[in-house]
Scaffold this motif. Structure first.
Motif: not given
Length: 186
Positions: A20-24
């Motif tokens: 997962m990305s940091y934003g997610q």
């Protein structure tokens, strides 16, 4: 924002490493993206998520000294923090003593004041209640109670007491006093 718990930090690492990305992760966990970034960077740099000990100064008192101070205030709630610190030989300042007392859940409030009732006063109040018990709401809606204003000529200020929250009228925290000497002015 409160500190992120170790469990949540571990979840952040697991979610980022699962792809997962940091934003997610930020949206999923309800934690700011910058905090997610800091947690992951610390993990990659140090292989730990545990905080280092704080950089503040050493604590001036031991746990036993703190407990002695707090128990003194609990035994004598009308004492001042300065007098309790002096009698227990608390090593810190008065400000530190107040902080330790507050940390124990005891705060300083203005004491509730209550006039000491004599048996005669209690008898008269009970008599009044029994005499007027039979009246209905219409009667009581036409009654006006008025209080007298009293003035104090002594230099004493308001008495303060150390007590836990929601204990204002417990007997050990109430300042009991005799009947005031009243003077009327017309």
């Amino acid at each position: 924002m409160p500190a992120v718990s170790l469990i949540n930090k571990a979840r952040v690492i697991a979610l980022v490493e699962s792809g997962m990305s940091y934003g997610q992760v930020a949206v999923a966990m309800g934690i700011p993206k910058s905090t997610i970034y800091s947690i992951v960077q610390k993990w990659r740099r140090e292989q730990t998520i545990v905080r280092r000990p704080g950089s503040g100064g050493r604590q001036v008192s031991t746990l036993a000294q703190d407990e002695a101070l707090v128990s003194k205030i609990k035994r004598r709630p009308f004492a001042t923090a300065a007098s309790a610190a002096a009698t227990t030989r608390f090593p810190g300042s008065t400000k530190t003593a107040r902080r330790r007392i507050r940390t124990a859940g005891i705060r300083n409030y203005v004491a509730a004041r209550k006039v000491r009732l004599t048996p005669r006063h209690k008898e008269l109040r009970l008599g009044f209640a029994l005499e007027h018990f039979v009246h209905d709401n219409d009667f009581w809606n036409r009654v006006v109670f008025s209080d007298e204003k009293t003035f104090q000529s002594s230099p004493n200020g308001r008495l303060r007491v150390y007590r836990p929250r929601n204990t204002r009228y417990e007997p050990q925290y109430v300042c009991s006093r005799g009947r005031p000497k009243r003077a009327s002015h017309s």
